[in-house]
Motif scaffolding. Sequence first.
Motif, PDB file in Angstrom:
ATOM      1  N   GLU A 180      38.278  31.186  44.929  1.00 33.28           N
ATOM      2  CA  GLU A 180      38.736  29.937  44.593  1.00 33.28           C
ATOM      3  C   GLU A 180      39.497  30.085  43.762  1.00 33.28           C
ATOM      4  OE1 GLU A 180      36.089  26.872  45.336  1.00 33.28           O
ATOM      5  OE2 GLU A 180      35.984  27.119  47.339  1.00 33.28           O
ATOM      6  N   GLU A 182      41.468  32.222  42.380  1.00 37.11           N
ATOM      7  CA  GLU A 182      42.738  33.099  42.308  1.00 37.11           C
ATOM      8  C   GLU A 182      43.653  31.821  43.437  1.00 37.11           C
ATOM      9  OE1 GLU A 182      42.767  35.877  40.905  1.00 37.11           O
ATOM     10  OE2 GLU A 182      40.996  36.228  40.109  1.00 37.11           O
ATOM     11  N   LEU A 183      42.897  31.658  44.194  1.00 37.25           N
ATOM     12  CA  LEU A 183      44.174  30.650  45.255  1.00 37.25           C
ATOM     13  C   LEU A 183      44.966  29.719  44.880  1.00 37.25           C
ATOM     14  CD1 LEU A 183      44.700  30.551  47.987  1.00 37.25           C
ATOM     15  CD2 LEU A 183      43.050  29.408  48.026  1.00 37.25           C
ATOM     16  N   VAL A 184      43.709  29.995  43.767  1.00 41.04           N
ATOM     17  CA  VAL A 184      44.385  28.194  42.352  1.00 41.04           C
ATOM     18  C   VAL A 184      45.596  28.974  42.005  1.00 41.04           C
ATOM     19  CG1 VAL A 184      44.219  26.994  40.875  1.00 41.04           C
ATOM     20  CG2 VAL A 184      42.878  26.727  43.016  1.00 41.04           C
ATOM     21  N   LYS A 185      45.363  29.829  41.413  1.00 38.63           N
ATOM     22  CA  LYS A 185      45.904  30.674  40.390  1.00 38.63           C
ATOM     23  C   LYS A 185      47.197  31.942  40.767  1.00 38.63           C
ATOM     24  CE  LYS A 185      44.466  34.060  37.482  1.00 38.63           C
ATOM     25  NZ  LYS A 185      43.701  35.251  36.915  1.00 38.63           N
ATOM     26  N   ALA A 186      47.620  32.001  41.617  1.00 42.66           N
ATOM     27  CA  ALA A 186      48.397  32.269  42.724  1.00 42.66           C
ATOM     28  C   ALA A 186      49.088  31.296  43.487  1.00 42.66           C
ATOM     29  CB  ALA A 186      48.202  32.811  44.159  1.00 42.66           C
ATOM     30  N   ARG A 187      49.055  30.126  44.175  1.00 42.95           N
ATOM     31  CA  ARG A 187      49.265  28.469  43.813  1.00 42.95           C
ATOM     32  C   ARG A 187      50.425  28.328  43.006  1.00 42.95           C
ATOM     33  NH1 ARG A 187      45.268  25.240  48.018  1.00 42.95           N
ATOM     34  NH2 ARG A 187      45.116  26.694  49.629  1.00 42.95           N
ATOM     35  N   GLN A 188      49.830  28.358  41.663  1.00 42.77           N
ATOM     36  CA  GLN A 188      50.458  27.734  40.093  1.00 42.77           C
ATOM     37  C   GLN A 188      51.575  28.662  39.833  1.00 42.77           C
ATOM     38  OE1 GLN A 188      46.521  27.697  37.706  1.00 42.77           O
ATOM     39  NE2 GLN A 188      46.560  25.613  37.998  1.00 42.77           N
ATOM     40  N   LYS A 190      53.193  30.240  42.162  1.00 42.47           N
ATOM     41  CA  LYS A 190      53.540  30.439  43.232  1.00 42.47           C
ATOM     42  C   LYS A 190      54.975  29.302  43.295  1.00 42.47           C
ATOM     43  CE  LYS A 190      55.036  30.641  48.015  1.00 42.47           C
ATOM     44  NZ  LYS A 190      54.209  30.448  49.123  1.00 42.47           N
ATOM     45  N   ARG A 191      54.215  28.243  42.530  1.00 42.37           N
ATOM     46  CA  ARG A 191      54.832  26.893  41.666  1.00 42.37           C
ATOM     47  C   ARG A 191      56.253  27.512  40.798  1.00 42.37           C
ATOM     48  NH1 ARG A 191      50.477  24.336  44.095  1.00 42.37           N
ATOM     49  NH2 ARG A 191      49.886  24.239  41.484  1.00 42.37           N
ATOM     50  N   ARG A 192      55.614  28.123  39.448  1.00 50.38           N
ATOM     51  CA  ARG A 192      56.006  28.176  38.340  1.00 50.38           C
ATOM     52  C   ARG A 192      57.288  28.506  38.811  1.00 50.38           C
ATOM     53  NH1 ARG A 192      51.217  28.917  36.265  1.00 50.38           N
ATOM     54  NH2 ARG A 192      51.472  31.104  36.135  1.00 50.38           N
TER      55      ARG A 192
END
Length: 202
Positions: A180, A182-188, A190-192
Amino acid sequence: MGHFVRIAPAELRRLWADETVPVKAIAEKFGISTHGLGMRRRQMGLPPRSLATKVAAVGPDREPLFRAMWEAGCPVTEIATAFSIDMRTVSNTRDRLGLPKRRPGVKPPAIPAHRWPEFRAMWTAGVSAADIAEAFGVGTRTVWKFRVRLDLPARPVGALPTMTLVQYREQQLAEQMRAEAELVKARQAKRRAAAAAAGRAR
């Protein structure tokens, strides 16, 4: 009065020889009824085929799982749900694979099929048979039987468990939390990246 439909003999022979093409589909391709197709087939000397000919509902890649579930005694309704087929297709697949019919009164497995991956994971991780039995609410004898049924490697006589049930659950929780995160980091990230791209476009 009906009209005669011209059919290329070579094309009809090719489609007729392909057992995965249903009779109805061949008839529709040539714009005639299945009865009319049957007459042409006989005129050309082609062997008879079942109107129900079709691609197997349970393909070769899923046959091992079907076989395992049947031999493990899983209820027909559970197998039907697992493969998204009806109970008649379950019976047809059983006959096609040469599996024995069920005797009246056969009980479903003590551990349902949808929990087999969990059983495999516990056994592979080295959780003791007693702890696995506790987790599934069964006896240790059932655990040993399922180990054989699922073709899992045997443990050496006297071998000690490598982790307790509590440790296993803690490990699973830690892995879930790590996934979870890692998923949050990937989303962040992507947003950056999207924000940076938007800034450059201004």
